[in-house]
Design a protein around this motif. Structure first.
Motif, PDB file in Angstrom:
ATOM      1  N   LYS A 251       1.101   4.192  -3.096  1.00  0.00           N
ATOM      2  CA  LYS A 251       0.734   5.180  -2.779  1.00  0.00           C
ATOM      3  C   LYS A 251       2.259   6.168  -3.187  1.00  0.00           C
ATOM      4  O   LYS A 251       2.034   7.292  -3.963  1.00  0.00           O
ATOM      5  CB  LYS A 251       0.696   6.170  -0.754  1.00  0.00           C
ATOM      6  CG  LYS A 251       0.400   7.289  -1.030  1.00  0.00           C
ATOM      7  CD  LYS A 251       0.505   7.401   0.303  1.00  0.00           C
ATOM      8  CE  LYS A 251       0.015   9.263   0.603  1.00  0.00           C
ATOM      9  NZ  LYS A 251       1.191   9.666   2.297  1.00  0.00           N
TER      10      LYS A 251
ATOM     11  N   LYS B  88       0.806  -1.224   0.526  1.00  0.00           N
ATOM     12  CA  LYS B  88      -0.540   0.248   0.527  1.00  0.00           C
ATOM     13  C   LYS B  88       0.992   1.318  -0.070  1.00  0.00           C
ATOM     14  O   LYS B  88       0.561   2.343  -0.902  1.00  0.00           O
ATOM     15  CB  LYS B  88      -0.989  -0.230   1.897  1.00  0.00           C
ATOM     16  CG  LYS B  88      -2.245  -0.933   0.833  1.00  0.00           C
ATOM     17  CD  LYS B  88      -2.907  -0.644   2.012  1.00  0.00           C
ATOM     18  CE  LYS B  88      -4.214  -1.636   2.270  1.00  0.00           C
ATOM     19  NZ  LYS B  88      -5.468  -1.899   3.304  1.00  0.00           N
ATOM     20  N   TRP B  89       1.566   1.321   1.485  1.00  0.00           N
ATOM     21  CA  TRP B  89       2.752   1.979   0.805  1.00  0.00           C
ATOM     22  C   TRP B  89       3.592   2.972  -0.384  1.00  0.00           C
ATOM     23  O   TRP B  89       3.662   3.985  -1.538  1.00  0.00           O
ATOM     24  CB  TRP B  89       3.630   2.043   1.829  1.00  0.00           C
ATOM     25  CG  TRP B  89       5.120   3.512   2.361  1.00  0.00           C
ATOM     26  CD1 TRP B  89       4.690   4.420   2.729  1.00  0.00           C
ATOM     27  CD2 TRP B  89       6.073   3.192   2.075  1.00  0.00           C
ATOM     28  NE1 TRP B  89       5.638   5.450   2.743  1.00  0.00           N
ATOM     29  CE2 TRP B  89       6.559   5.200   1.802  1.00  0.00           C
ATOM     30  CE3 TRP B  89       6.466   2.458   0.569  1.00  0.00           C
ATOM     31  CZ2 TRP B  89       7.951   4.956   0.918  1.00  0.00           C
ATOM     32  CZ3 TRP B  89       8.105   2.775   0.456  1.00  0.00           C
ATOM     33  CH2 TRP B  89       8.374   4.076   0.367  1.00  0.00           C
TER      34      TRP B  89
END
Length: 64
Positions: free
Chosen positions: A20, A16-17
């Protein structure tokens, strides 16, 4: 085949990081990490920069 998932695990970074930071969807990064889809070279270079690794660490060697 790529080693994105292995490098993320080694560095303790979540998909997820990375999604982003890349400006990509989680589903796209997950497809890269699971080797369902291979990123273009430009994206692979961007991932290497974000993860602070040599781009060669993200690719499985074709010859031993």
């Amino acid at each position: 085949m790529n080693r994105i998932k292995a490098v993320l695990e080694q560095k303790g970074i979540k998909q997820k990081w990375l999604a982003k930071e890349l400006g990509k969807s989680y589903n796209m990064v997950n497809a890269y990490a699971q080797n369902r889809q291979q990123p273009r070279l430009e994206i692979l270079n961007e991932i290497a920069t974000i993860l602070d690794v040599d781009v060669r660490e993200l690719i499985e060697p074709t010859k031993k």
